[in-house]
Design an enzyme around this catalytic site. Sequence first.
Site, short mmCIF file in Angstrom:
data_model
loop_
_atom_site.label_atom_id
_atom_site.label_comp_id
_atom_site.label_asym_id
_atom_site.label_seq_id
_atom_site.Cartn_x
_atom_site.Cartn_y
_atom_site.Cartn_z
N HIS A 188 -8.14 -5.10 -0.90
CA HIS A 188 -7.05 -4.48 -0.47
C HIS A 188 -7.18 -4.83 1.16
O HIS A 188 -5.24 -5.50 2.08
CB HIS A 188 -6.88 -2.79 -0.24
CG HIS A 188 -5.86 -2.00 0.29
ND1 HIS A 188 -4.94 -1.58 -1.03
CD2 HIS A 188 -5.15 -2.14 0.87
CE1 HIS A 188 -4.25 -1.33 -0.78
NE2 HIS A 188 -4.46 -1.22 0.98
N SER A 206 1.24 -1.61 0.46
CA SER A 206 0.76 -0.65 -0.11
C SER A 206 0.66 1.14 0.25
O SER A 206 1.71 1.49 -0.99
CB SER A 206 -0.87 0.11 1.36
OG SER A 206 -1.77 1.17 1.21
#
Length: 655
Positions: free
Chosen positions: A630, A512
């Site tokens: 995610h 990320s």
Amino acid sequence: MKYPDAERLSLVEELHGYLVTDPYRRLEDDAHPATRGWQAEQDRLWRNHAAGLPLREHFQKRLTELSVTGMTTPPVWRGDRRFHLSQSAGQEHPVLYCDDRAVLDPMELDATGLTTLDDWQPDWEGRLLAYQLSRSGDERADLYVMDVATGEIVDGPIGGCRYSPVAWLPGGREFFYVRFHQGVHLHRRDGDVQVFTRGALSYGLQISADGRWLVISAGTPARNDLYLADLSAGPPEHLDLKVIQEGVAARAAAAMGPDGRLYILTDQDAPRRRLCVADPATPAAWEELVPEDPAAVLGTFTLLDGGRLLIARTRHAVGELAVHDAATGERTGTVPLPGSGSIASLTARPGGGHEAWFVYTDAVTPAEVWRHDTREGTTTLWSPAASGAAVADSRVESHQLEYISADGTRVRMVVVAGPHPGGPRPTILTGYGGFGMSLTPGYAADSLAWVEAGGVLAVANLRGGGEEGEAWHRDGMLDRKQNVFQDFAAAAEKLIADGWTTPGQLAVWGESNGGLLVGAAMTRRPELFAAVVCSAGLLDMVRYERSGLGAAWTGEYGSADLPEQLGWLLGYSPYHHVRQGIDYPATLFTVSGADSRVDPMHARKMCAALQWATAGERPILLRHERDVGHGARAVSRSIALAADVLAFAAAQTGL
């Protein structure tokens, strides 16, 4: 290695006087037939490469063994009922329990493992449960209400409740929640009504155990405002709000204590945070109770019987737990911990009580729940980890190093390694450096599997994170983001200078915002690294705002719509710093097709750019996984991803 063809455009845009190239713009469209064909060829390329990785099966097996740790969260008490999550060995997802009875198992709802339980909140009586489910990793949760006794769904679905806080009113007939990040709503069976909005990016809710006091937080990139409502003063759809904090460049959280005082945890005038109190009649008139510790960041706290405050802190990323006098704020004692690790999830009964529960973990200890009893002055293990702890190598040791970054700032790094006769070893360096997030010691199967196989793991506590408080965070954001990359490069140089590793044995791995970190590192200093693993990374910083949750992150990075801030972003945007003719490190991009935070287009564009530009023979590959996102995923999918990453890093570093 022959890479799939990707059309390279001669696209140049003039933005605020900058000439910005974007040769792979067309790869942003995942539905275009050309993008789909290119992705399919990348998938085949990765599968063929992965099949030949020598340690792939070894890591798959060892990660499966090390992941058999189970998981239990500290109890949440409602009425006389106790709620907690528990995950036994072999289960794909945690299961929610009421006392010792399973009430919600995601695998029973969806045998594919693609449905996740994102959040949950029982009502004050423990009779009803609000919970949120998302599917295929999209994190766009639907909220349901269940009768705990029967398991019957009595309300919902309510859409657009992405990790929404839920604040139940007594009796279980109504609750406040946040929908579409657009404000606070009051939910009733006969319809919902919006009761509060400030145009904020995020909202938080906290309600007192007696149902009288509601705290609302409205967050922006730079700060959050806090308001207090007395629900006894009128109907809940008409809130009479008093300001706790408004228009101040600081972050704070507030909650009513069982002693009738309003507690405010704030970084205003205290980068490592302080604890203040106020009378709810005048909530803006704070008084400092526990001052800022100059070397430790104040985290969470809970109020217990006998006027005792239990306060958790992190001192240079290591957790500690202290007892304070609630009347004076004076520190009166320390709660002993099992080791030098991390503590989290501090809970107590809504009315206080004499017990508190918390999670402890370190590099070789899976997360365990401990119970502290203030009457007896004891701290005992409440819920141990399962058998995974026994199979971890107890000889693994952690070392804390200090090093100096390019501008003279002292930075800390934790190095985890097993027994070794000496000399440099294959090493993975990781970091995050953003959003005030702290990387603290904790059990991770992938870390242990790497170290047990003879590798070294290094975790750098970079600026931009929260390990040293809010000032540390601010020194690595916006126009100071370059400090993060300098800290990371200095960490790599420290590992090499101290003999832990060499550039030919050093891999970096980031996820990320950490993916942005390693992307910037490889384009700035490609000679420092043998391999790069970039997972769900932000890589095109000129267009990051246009997809996923990017628009919510301009307070951290800046906006390309503003001339000065575009200059900051172009100064490090990895995609725009790829240069032809460089021998780039071996690189593996890992993405999830349903990622609703970071668009996989970042990895597609960066992968195509590197495959075109690199002058070396080291592989540039893209691992794409459909139907996951995610956040949370099934255990088996997490193991498969970690095994692939470790096997790739091992092949490139000589493990």
